[in-house]
Motif scaffolding. Sequence first.
Motif, mmCIF file in Angstrom:
data_model
loop_
_atom_site.group_PDB
_atom_site.id
_atom_site.type_symbol
_atom_site.label_atom_id
_atom_site.label_comp_id
_atom_site.label_asym_id
_atom_site.label_seq_id
_atom_site.Cartn_x
_atom_site.Cartn_y
_atom_site.Cartn_z
ATOM 1 N N GLU A 25 0.675 -1.382 0.084
ATOM 2 C CA GLU A 25 0.076 -0.075 -0.083
ATOM 3 C C GLU A 25 0.908 1.393 0.055
ATOM 4 O O GLU A 25 0.465 2.394 -0.184
ATOM 5 N N LYS A 57 -6.257 0.276 -1.699
ATOM 6 C CA LYS A 57 -7.597 -0.427 -1.319
ATOM 7 C C LYS A 57 -8.378 -0.579 -2.164
ATOM 8 O O LYS A 57 -9.391 -1.421 -2.081
ATOM 9 N N ASN A 58 -8.444 0.299 -3.373
ATOM 10 C CA ASN A 58 -9.462 -0.002 -4.243
ATOM 11 C C ASN A 58 -9.019 -0.794 -5.661
ATOM 12 O O ASN A 58 -9.777 -1.123 -6.581
#
Length: 103
Positions: A25, A57-58
């Motif tokens: 991330e 996160k998407n």
Amino acid sequence: LDRFGQEVPIVAGGRLTGIGRIPKERARCGDIVTYTFDHTGIFGNWCDNQGRRCAYKNATHLRAREGNTGDTGAVSDSITGLDGVKEKFRPIGTVDQMVRVYR
């Protein structure tokens, strides 16, 4: 140790101060991506399944620049002679690790 608790070797006499694994991330453009198969690339960005840039996160995919790779989904097109440096669009599940080189 780096800020993520990873061991960081010092590169003697050079401008580089080390290399270390980073959480996926926190990846940014220019980091090294290693895959679950025998290949690496230079990370570009996280994206959705339509190739639109998005936050990790998407994300369902990533874009990376890879050498010794072909136009097809395969790592190499050595039989056709079309190997080169290409931008690849790969599923996020193929990412093993992210690595950053520090200066």
